[in-house]
Each structure stands twice: as C-alpha cells, then as structure tokens.
Design a protein around this motif. Structure first.
Motif, PDB file in Angstrom:
ATOM      1  N   LEU A 186      36.277  31.483  31.948  1.00 38.34           N
ATOM      2  CA  LEU A 186      37.134  32.425  32.675  1.00 38.34           C
ATOM      3  C   LEU A 186      36.713  32.483  34.146  1.00 38.34           C
ATOM      4  O   LEU A 186      37.553  32.379  35.046  1.00 38.34           O
ATOM      5  N   ALA A 187      35.407  32.622  34.386  1.00 42.59           N
ATOM      6  CA  ALA A 187      34.908  32.714  35.761  1.00 42.59           C
ATOM      7  C   ALA A 187      35.260  31.474  36.567  1.00 42.59           C
ATOM      8  O   ALA A 187      35.564  31.559  37.762  1.00 42.59           O
ATOM      9  N   SER A 188      35.244  30.313  35.901  1.00 43.41           N
ATOM     10  CA  SER A 188      35.539  29.061  36.608  1.00 43.41           C
ATOM     11  C   SER A 188      36.990  28.994  37.065  1.00 43.41           C
ATOM     12  O   SER A 188      37.324  28.229  37.975  1.00 43.41           O
ATOM     13  N   GLU A 189      37.870  29.783  36.432  1.00 42.23           N
ATOM     14  CA  GLU A 189      39.260  29.838  36.879  1.00 42.23           C
ATOM     15  C   GLU A 189      39.401  30.683  38.152  1.00 42.23           C
ATOM     16  O   GLU A 189      40.388  30.572  38.871  1.00 42.23           O
ATOM     17  N   LEU A 190      38.415  31.545  38.405  1.00 40.77           N
ATOM     18  CA  LEU A 190      38.468  32.427  39.566  1.00 40.77           C
ATOM     19  C   LEU A 190      37.679  31.895  40.750  1.00 40.77           C
ATOM     20  O   LEU A 190      37.933  32.269  41.891  1.00 40.77           O
ATOM     21  N   SER A 191      36.688  31.027  40.466  1.00 39.82           N
ATOM     22  CA  SER A 191      35.842  30.513  41.543  1.00 39.82           C
ATOM     23  C   SER A 191      35.228  29.184  41.139  1.00 39.82           C
ATOM     24  O   SER A 191      34.990  28.936  39.955  1.00 39.82           O
ATOM     25  N   ASP A 192      34.963  28.333  42.125  1.00 40.09           N
ATOM     26  CA  ASP A 192      34.280  27.068  41.833  1.00 40.09           C
ATOM     27  C   ASP A 192      32.775  27.198  42.042  1.00 40.09           C
ATOM     28  O   ASP A 192      32.040  26.210  41.983  1.00 40.09           O
ATOM     29  N   HIS A 193      32.304  28.414  42.308  1.00 39.37           N
ATOM     30  CA  HIS A 193      30.865  28.660  42.452  1.00 39.37           C
ATOM     31  C   HIS A 193      30.508  29.869  41.592  1.00 39.37           C
ATOM     32  O   HIS A 193      30.783  31.016  41.965  1.00 39.37           O
ATOM     33  N   VAL A 194      29.921  29.631  40.426  1.00 44.77           N
ATOM     34  CA  VAL A 194      29.612  30.693  39.475  1.00 44.77           C
ATOM     35  C   VAL A 194      28.111  30.715  39.190  1.00 44.77           C
ATOM     36  O   VAL A 194      27.505  29.684  38.921  1.00 44.77           O
ATOM     37  N   ILE A 223      50.662  33.076  28.805  1.00 45.02           N
ATOM     38  CA  ILE A 223      50.641  34.431  29.357  1.00 45.02           C
ATOM     39  C   ILE A 223      49.722  34.421  30.569  1.00 45.02           C
ATOM     40  O   ILE A 223      48.579  33.947  30.487  1.00 45.02           O
ATOM     41  N   PRO A 224      50.184  34.912  31.722  1.00 46.12           N
ATOM     42  CA  PRO A 224      49.391  34.790  32.965  1.00 46.12           C
ATOM     43  C   PRO A 224      48.180  35.719  33.000  1.00 46.12           C
ATOM     44  O   PRO A 224      48.166  36.750  33.667  1.00 46.12           O
ATOM     45  N   LEU A 225      47.150  35.330  32.246  1.00 47.15           N
ATOM     46  CA  LEU A 225      45.875  36.033  32.249  1.00 47.15           C
ATOM     47  C   LEU A 225      44.770  35.014  32.508  1.00 47.15           C
ATOM     48  O   LEU A 225      44.841  33.894  31.995  1.00 47.15           O
ATOM     49  N   PRO A 226      43.732  35.372  33.266  1.00 45.04           N
ATOM     50  CA  PRO A 226      42.626  34.425  33.470  1.00 45.04           C
ATOM     51  C   PRO A 226      41.775  34.301  32.216  1.00 45.04           C
ATOM     52  O   PRO A 226      41.519  35.278  31.517  1.00 45.04           O
ATOM     53  N   GLY A 227      41.364  33.077  31.906  1.00 45.69           N
ATOM     54  CA  GLY A 227      40.503  32.834  30.756  1.00 45.69           C
ATOM     55  C   GLY A 227      41.271  32.367  29.538  1.00 45.69           C
ATOM     56  O   GLY A 227      42.205  33.022  29.088  1.00 45.69           O
ATOM     57  N   ALA A 228      40.865  31.208  29.004  1.00 44.42           N
ATOM     58  CA  ALA A 228      41.547  30.671  27.819  1.00 44.42           C
ATOM     59  C   ALA A 228      41.467  31.641  26.653  1.00 44.42           C
ATOM     60  O   ALA A 228      42.436  31.826  25.914  1.00 44.42           O
ATOM     61  N   HIS A 265      33.259  39.941  43.751  1.00 45.55           N
ATOM     62  CA  HIS A 265      32.646  38.739  43.169  1.00 45.55           C
ATOM     63  C   HIS A 265      31.522  39.058  42.182  1.00 45.55           C
ATOM     64  O   HIS A 265      30.665  38.193  41.921  1.00 45.55           O
ATOM     65  N   LEU A 266      31.494  40.265  41.618  1.00 43.13           N
ATOM     66  CA  LEU A 266      30.432  40.651  40.685  1.00 43.13           C
ATOM     67  C   LEU A 266      31.048  41.268  39.426  1.00 43.13           C
ATOM     68  O   LEU A 266      31.782  42.258  39.511  1.00 43.13           O
ATOM     69  N   TYR A 267      30.735  40.664  38.276  1.00 41.25           N
ATOM     70  CA  TYR A 267      31.316  41.102  37.011  1.00 41.25           C
ATOM     71  C   TYR A 267      30.229  41.306  35.961  1.00 41.25           C
ATOM     72  O   TYR A 267      29.189  40.647  35.991  1.00 41.25           O
TER      73      TYR A 267
END
Length: 278
Positions: A264-272, A192-197, A246-248
């Motif tokens: 989950l954050a790592s799927e959205l950015s390589d700098h967390v 299912i196309p959602l970010p985060g395992a 970029h703020l959650y």
C-alpha cells in the motif's frame, strides 16, 4: 483507602450499590483472577464476549453478518458498517478498534443486522451461527490456540459450516475441507479507487456482501453509488492511520500483513521506510 481496579473489591462495591447481572471478561484473564473469583462468590454471571454477544443476538433477533479470516477483519468490518450507514440501513455492530464515524460498538433497536468482527482467537467465532459470513483471508496464525495449521483450517471449516451464507475468495476456500458453496468465485478485486491491493480486496468483499443482502432481503437496500461510498471510507484506528505528513501507523504484525502494508505504501511513495516494533 484506594481500591485496586482489578483486586475484586471494586466489583464487590459496585455490585452492592447496583446489582450487576453480567460480568463480561477477556480471555486474557486467568481462571483465578481476583475479579473472576469475586464475580463467582457474588453469584454474578461471568462470560467472555462471545457468550454474551451470542445471547444478545438471540434475544434481539438480529441477523449476524460476521467478518472472519486471518487478516483484514477490522478494516473490513469498519468498511461494512460505514457502507451500510451511508446507504441509510440501520445496523448494530462491534469491532476491535476505534473509528471516526461512531463508537466501537453500538446497538440500534431499529436494525435487523449485527455486523461483527468475528475473530478466531480462543475459538471465539465458533460460538456463532451467522446469517452471512465474509472470509477475508486464510493464513496460519494463533499457534497458542491452534497447535497445527490443520487445527486452524478445521476451525474455519466448522465456522463456515455454521454460517448460512458465505462470501470468500476461491483460493482461501480451497484450503478448507468440506467448504460450503460461496458467491465470490473470482480471485480478482473490483476496481474500487482505494490505495492498497488488500484494501481493494476488502472493499470487494463488502460490495459483494451488500449486493447479496440487496438481492436476498426485503429491506430497502440498494447498491447505488456503492463504489463512491467505499472509496470514501475514512479508515480505522491503527490500520495505516495517518499521524502526520508522510507518517503512518499500522497494527500489522503477521508477515503477510506487513507485506500488504508495504505494498500500500509503495502506491503512495517510491521511498518507504519501515520501523517495526516486535
């Protein structure tokens, strides 16, 4: 004269103006709390949330869909409510946060189902006998209620024995003694196309639950466009909630939850960067 909101005097005044039938209180209140003392003196029935909801479900003849587990309950409950609404199925529900697509709790007189975030703290979940239970995950938590991991898993074993049907992950259910039969035997989440395992795993449980309800009930419930519906889930408050570019903000406070949030954050950015408030 100002009346303190928890002195008991406000409760007495409100009861005198309009008699109160129920005083529903949090498990955080001590037994000698002024409002609890006042309710007892006034003869008002005082119960915690679980006692009230159990009686409400019985009175309204609602079938309980309980979302339980150590992590992911709030998001999965919100996702279940969202999906049922999008499918046009009337539902009543209660969950432990705010959502953008409705109030935190609602009763629809035309509903057959009550969707509930059924937490284990204070053994809340053991008040219920669900029609369908979803077990999101199982890791030791709440040592204030369960002194040992064995106590914790024993409570979940009892809860699932009280459930008519159960959907859960095989590796979680294997931790339980006398685990009931379950429908979801795989440990693989749907694509299912959602970010985060963990988001995809939660959505998988919801999808399997809806598929089960569609097969098992006479309600006109279909699974048409279910993947699209779940992928459009708007989320819930404090669960990887976007505050700005970029703020959650996230409520995760257990090591497993923090790890899931970082994944989950790592799927959205390589700098967390994680800022953690203990």
């Amino acid at each position: 004269m100002q009346i303190g909101p928890q002195s008991g005097e406000l409760l007495r005044r409100e009861h005198e103006a309009t008699p109160i039938d129920w005083f529903v209180y949090t498990a955080a209140l001590p037994h000698d709390h002024p409002e609890l003392v006042a309710a007892s003196e006034l003869g008002i029935r005082a119960v915690k949330r679980d006692g009230f909801l159990a009686e409400f479900l019985h009175e309204k003849n609602l079938q309980l869909i309980a979302i339980s587990g150590t992590h992911g309950k709030t998001t999965t409950t919100g996702m279940m409510v969202w999906a049922m609404q999008q499918l046009g199925v009337p539902v009543s529900y209660s969950l432990g946060t705010t959502i953008s697509f409705g109030p935190s709790g609602a009763y629809d007189p035309s509903s057959n189902y009550f969707i509930y975030e059924c937490d284990e703290f204070d053994r809340n979940m053991l008040k219920f006998h669900p029609y369908l239970s979803l077990l999101t995950s199982l890791d030791y938590d709440h040592p204030d209620t369960y002194p040992t991991e064995k106590d914790y898993t024993a409570a979940f074993s009892q809860f699932l024995q009280q459930s008519k049907h159960t959907i859960g992950w095989e590796h979680d259910l294997e931790k339980l003694a006398d685990a009931p039969s379950w429908r979801l035997r795989s440990n693989e989440a749907m694509d299912i196309p959602l970010p985060g395992a963990h988001s995809r795993r939660n959505a998988t449980l919801v999808a399997k639950a809806i598929e089960y309800l569609a097969d098992d009930s006479s309600a006109l419930l279909t699974t048409t466009n279910l993947d699209t519906i779940l992928s459009n889930f708007p989320g819930t408050n404090r669960r990887f909630e976007k505050l700005g570019e970029h703020l959650y903000s996230d409520y995760g406070h257990h090591p497993v939850e923090i790890a899931a949030t970082l994944q989950l954050a790592s799927e959205l950015s390589d700098h967390v960067v994680l800022v953690y408030q203990p």
